[in-house]
Motif scaffolding. Structure first.
Motif, PDB file in Angstrom:
ATOM      1  N   UNK A 178       3.755 -12.107  -6.363  1.00 48.95           N
ATOM      2  CA  UNK A 178       2.775 -11.484  -7.516  1.00 48.95           C
ATOM      3  C   UNK A 178       3.377 -11.648  -8.698  1.00 48.95           C
ATOM      4  N   UNK A 179       2.640 -12.373  -9.590  1.00 50.62           N
ATOM      5  CA  UNK A 179       3.333 -12.587 -10.980  1.00 50.62           C
ATOM      6  C   UNK A 179       2.832 -11.622 -11.876  1.00 50.62           C
ATOM      7  N   UNK A 180       1.609 -10.867 -11.630  1.00 54.11           N
ATOM      8  CA  UNK A 180       1.068  -9.891 -12.611  1.00 54.11           C
ATOM      9  C   UNK A 180       1.926  -8.747 -12.604  1.00 54.11           C
ATOM     10  N   UNK A 181       2.424  -8.557 -13.783  1.00 52.85           N
ATOM     11  CA  UNK A 181       3.416  -7.430 -14.152  1.00 52.85           C
ATOM     12  C   UNK A 181       2.953  -6.066 -14.468  1.00 52.85           C
ATOM     13  N   UNK A 182       1.561  -6.041 -14.324  1.00 48.44           N
ATOM     14  CA  UNK A 182       0.775  -4.700 -14.639  1.00 48.44           C
ATOM     15  C   UNK A 182       0.684  -3.857 -13.437  1.00 48.44           C
ATOM     16  N   UNK A 183       0.922  -2.544 -13.902  1.00 49.92           N
ATOM     17  CA  UNK A 183       0.972  -1.632 -12.634  1.00 49.92           C
ATOM     18  C   UNK A 183      -0.039  -1.515 -11.617  1.00 49.92           C
ATOM     19  N   UNK A 184      -1.319  -2.073 -12.309  1.00 50.55           N
ATOM     20  CA  UNK A 184      -2.571  -2.196 -11.474  1.00 50.55           C
ATOM     21  C   UNK A 184      -2.280  -3.082  -9.885  1.00 50.55           C
ATOM     22  N   UNK A 185      -1.261  -4.100 -10.395  1.00 45.73           N
ATOM     23  CA  UNK A 185      -0.868  -5.035  -9.088  1.00 45.73           C
ATOM     24  C   UNK A 185      -0.200  -3.966  -8.030  1.00 45.73           C
ATOM     25  N   UNK A 186       0.605  -3.393  -8.290  1.00 50.30           N
ATOM     26  CA  UNK A 186       1.308  -2.532  -7.549  1.00 50.30           C
ATOM     27  C   UNK A 186       0.234  -1.523  -6.735  1.00 50.30           C
ATOM     28  N   UNK A 187      -0.588  -0.862  -7.354  1.00 44.83           N
ATOM     29  CA  UNK A 187      -1.384   0.051  -6.846  1.00 44.83           C
ATOM     30  C   UNK A 187      -2.432  -0.884  -5.934  1.00 44.83           C
ATOM     31  N   UNK A 188      -2.737  -2.016  -6.314  1.00 48.13           N
ATOM     32  CA  UNK A 188      -3.553  -2.864  -5.343  1.00 48.13           C
ATOM     33  C   UNK A 188      -3.002  -3.316  -4.087  1.00 48.13           C
ATOM     34  N   UNK A 189      -1.705  -3.363  -4.006  1.00 43.54           N
ATOM     35  CA  UNK A 189      -0.780  -3.742  -3.021  1.00 43.54           C
ATOM     36  C   UNK A 189      -0.917  -2.681  -1.997  1.00 43.54           C
ATOM     37  N   UNK A 190      -0.762  -1.357  -2.480  1.00 41.22           N
ATOM     38  CA  UNK A 190      -0.478  -0.110  -1.605  1.00 41.22           C
ATOM     39  C   UNK A 190      -1.575   0.208  -0.940  1.00 41.22           C
ATOM     40  N   UNK A 191      -2.762  -0.315  -1.227  1.00 37.65           N
ATOM     41  CA  UNK A 191      -4.051  -0.036  -0.628  1.00 37.65           C
ATOM     42  C   UNK A 191      -4.554  -1.328   0.211  1.00 37.65           C
ATOM     43  N   UNK A 192      -3.838  -2.215   0.691  1.00 34.55           N
ATOM     44  CA  UNK A 192      -4.308  -3.453   1.035  1.00 34.55           C
ATOM     45  C   UNK A 192      -4.232  -3.611   2.444  1.00 34.55           C
ATOM     46  N   UNK A 193      -4.734  -2.636   3.128  1.00 35.08           N
ATOM     47  CA  UNK A 193      -4.820  -2.303   4.722  1.00 35.08           C
ATOM     48  C   UNK A 193      -5.651  -3.621   4.941  1.00 35.08           C
ATOM     49  N   UNK A 194      -5.238  -4.145   6.285  1.00 31.31           N
ATOM     50  CA  UNK A 194      -5.775  -5.331   6.807  1.00 31.31           C
ATOM     51  C   UNK A 194      -5.209  -6.714   6.219  1.00 31.31           C
ATOM     52  N   UNK A 195      -4.510  -6.657   5.191  1.00 28.58           N
ATOM     53  CA  UNK A 195      -4.078  -7.838   4.918  1.00 28.58           C
ATOM     54  C   UNK A 195      -2.201  -7.471   4.874  1.00 28.58           C
ATOM     55  N   UNK A 196      -1.868  -6.505   4.465  1.00 24.49           N
ATOM     56  CA  UNK A 196      -0.367  -6.336   4.695  1.00 24.49           C
ATOM     57  C   UNK A 196      -0.308  -5.212   5.607  1.00 24.49           C
ATOM     58  N   UNK A 197       0.721  -5.461   6.578  1.00 21.83           N
ATOM     59  CA  UNK A 197       0.985  -4.598   7.757  1.00 21.83           C
ATOM     60  C   UNK A 197       1.847  -3.661   7.630  1.00 21.83           C
ATOM     61  N   UNK A 198       2.602  -3.632   6.443  1.00 25.48           N
ATOM     62  CA  UNK A 198       3.772  -2.629   5.871  1.00 25.48           C
ATOM     63  C   UNK A 198       4.347  -2.927   4.763  1.00 25.48           C
ATOM     64  N   UNK A 199       4.667  -1.965   3.936  1.00 25.73           N
ATOM     65  CA  UNK A 199       5.231  -2.063   2.477  1.00 25.73           C
ATOM     66  C   UNK A 199       6.334  -1.480   2.509  1.00 25.73           C
ATOM     67  N   UNK A 200       7.506  -2.236   1.929  1.00 23.58           N
ATOM     68  CA  UNK A 200       8.953  -1.707   1.800  1.00 23.58           C
ATOM     69  C   UNK A 200       9.324  -1.673   0.441  1.00 23.58           C
ATOM     70  N   UNK A 201       9.440  -0.437  -0.388  1.00 20.75           N
ATOM     71  CA  UNK A 201       9.791  -0.220  -1.739  1.00 20.75           C
ATOM     72  C   UNK A 201      11.340  -0.556  -1.768  1.00 20.75           C
ATOM     73  N   UNK A 202      11.850  -1.159  -2.943  1.00 14.07           N
ATOM     74  CA  UNK A 202      13.415  -1.419  -2.991  1.00 14.07           C
ATOM     75  C   UNK A 202      13.500  -0.894  -4.516  1.00 14.07           C
ATOM     76  N   UNK A 203      14.207   0.180  -4.852  1.00 10.40           N
ATOM     77  CA  UNK A 203      14.249   0.523  -6.406  1.00 10.40           C
ATOM     78  C   UNK A 203      14.617   1.933  -6.682  1.00 10.40           C
ATOM     79  N   UNK A 204      14.255   2.258  -7.886  1.00 11.42           N
ATOM     80  CA  UNK A 204      14.450   3.748  -8.249  1.00 11.42           C
ATOM     81  C   UNK A 204      13.829   4.781  -7.697  1.00 11.42           C
ATOM     82  N   UNK A 205      14.062   6.000  -7.749  1.00 10.87           N
ATOM     83  CA  UNK A 205      13.543   7.214  -7.120  1.00 10.87           C
ATOM     84  C   UNK A 205      11.869   7.186  -7.365  1.00 10.87           C
ATOM     85  N   UNK A 206      11.768   7.004  -8.690  1.00 15.22           N
ATOM     86  CA  UNK A 206      10.254   6.952  -9.290  1.00 15.22           C
ATOM     87  C   UNK A 206       9.305   5.827  -8.543  1.00 15.22           C
TER      88      UNK A 206
END
Length: 415
Positions: A178-206
């Motif tokens: 995903x090349x879109x660096x806007x926060x909205x692309x992350x928000x969209x991924x978080x709700x992508x039930x049916x297309x993504x089976x699991x999400x794994x975050x790697x980074x800081x606490x926030x």
């Protein structure tokens, strides 16, 4: 459709092809990817320099720039890591259990890919390669969303890897960025039930907390690392100093580096000044409790906020504690369930620490820097899980699989 939906849909379709590939076909694809990183290193390094230049202009810290920087040597290490993944056993299809039931049914429990994995991460382009190859080796398609700080590097790396896949049995669409660096692309991924089976975050606490708190897609939490080392009363000085310095300064920008050093008051009275001087000599800024500052006047004051912070930098908190119980309480309050260490010659205290600390990895007389897939013997890892369901600790290939029951009968029906 948005970029996120378009690429996740393509990954989901490619996952069905991945699911039927052999280990040899997947390994051949990974070897092509490993070679492509070296063959095309010049274009990757040019793109990486764009990120570094932009980072310097934005005032990015030296430790974060170090995490971002690629060199020919680092690219070779990344390529070699892919080759090591090739050598690892393929978990897909592993028989975990089987049973012949009295009614004649034969039931098997086998490992299967998770499907399509979304990975959201920050400014470490090596994660792009690690995540891609681990997911593909375990039969999963992957949708990557890296941080804006590494966008040029990630675009170049993914272009190189997808081109390599075009000559393999793995569809290039199994690997998406995903090349879109806007926060909205992350928000969209978080709700992508049916297309993504699991999400794994790697980074800081926030970042991690945003994903955990807002995702409707299932999440495997890889936690921030507020890691501690506790030097007990009987800790041997030379060992304690070596472990503490390694845990903090060997590579402070990673999640298994130490952020707080707890020191038994008896040990502190004898050795705190020497340890503090050692850290000052290697340019580690020290922040401490009142008792620490009574013994070493030049140490800055530490607040509760400091004790809860993952610095990923040359900054270390110090705290003098009365005994093991106080150390355990401090870790329980401020720890992130990642990696914790005790340095002691008292076996009873060591046993208590190892038993009572709630963390993915606990150490006796060894640096927390060993919490790592390679150091644990299962190769590159997708992250360090600090949760308790599905996977915990360094997540290698088996952690990227689920299970499926296969039931074979001869016409049985249930009465």
């Amino acid at each position: 459709m948005s970029e996120v939906v378009t690429k996740a849909s393509a990954a989901k379709e490619a996952a069905t092809v991945l699911n039927r590939l052999t280990t040899a076909e997947k390994n051949d694809a990974l070897l092509l990817m490993a070679e492509a990183l070296i063959t095309h290193q010049d274009q990757i390094l040019v793109a990486n320099e764009e990120d570094l230049t932009r980072g310097k202009e934005l005032g990015t810290s030296s430790s974060l720039l170090d995490r971002l920087k690629l060199t020919p040597a680092r690219l070779k290490d990344i390529s070699d890591a892919v080759k090591q993944i090739v050598e690892l056993p393929d978990p897909v299809g592993d028989l975990l259990d089987s049973d012949h039931r009295p009614n004649g049914l034969f039931i098997e429990k086998r490992r299967v890919p998770l499907g399509v994995i979304g990975i959201i991460y920050e400014a470490r382009p090596n994660v792009t390669v690690d995540a891609a190859t681990l997911c593909l080796k375990s039969g999963n398609a992957v949708v990557l969303r890296g941080g804006s700080a590494a966008i040029s590097s990630n675009r170049s790396i993914i272009a190189v890897l997808r081109d390599a896949l075009s000559a393999s049995a793995i569809p290039a669409d199994a690997l998406q960025l995903i090349e879109d660096s806007n926060r909205s692309s992350v928000d969209e991924m978080l709700k992508l039930n049916g297309l993504l089976d699991v999400i794994i975050p790697r980074g800081g606490a926030s970042l991690i907390q945003n994903v955990v708190m807002n995702a409707t897609v299932p999440v495997i939490e890889t936690g921030a690392g507020v890691c501690h080392t506790y030097i007990d009363e009987t800790g041997e000085y030379a060992m304690a100093e070596a472990i503490a310095v390694n845990a903090k300064a060997q590579r402070p920008s990673v999640c298994n580096s130490m952020e707080t050093l707890l020191i038994h008051e008896s040990f502190a009275q004898k050795h705190l000044n020497a340890i503090a001087d050692k850290f000052r000599s290697i340019d580690v800024e020290l922040r401490g409790c009142d008792r620490t500052r009574e013994m070493v006047s030049w140490v800055k004051a530490a607040s509760d906020e400091d004790y809860a912070t993952e610095y990923n930098d040359y900054i270390l908190n110090l705290k003098v504690v009365k005994d093991l119980d106080e150390a355990l309480k401090h870790i329980s309050r401020f720890g992130t369930k990642h990696s914790e260490c005790i340095v002691t010659e008292n076996q009873d205290n060591a046993s208590r620490f190892l038993q009572e600390i709630d963390a993915a990895a606990v150490y006796h007389n060894a640096s927390t820097r060993f919490t790592d897939g390679f150091e644990f013997g299962f190769g590159a890892e997708i992250g360090i899980s600090t949760q308790k369901l599905h996977a915990r600790g360094p997540m290698g290939l088996p952690a990227l699989t689920s299970t499926k029951y296969r039931v074979v009968g001869s016409g049985q029906i249930r009465s």
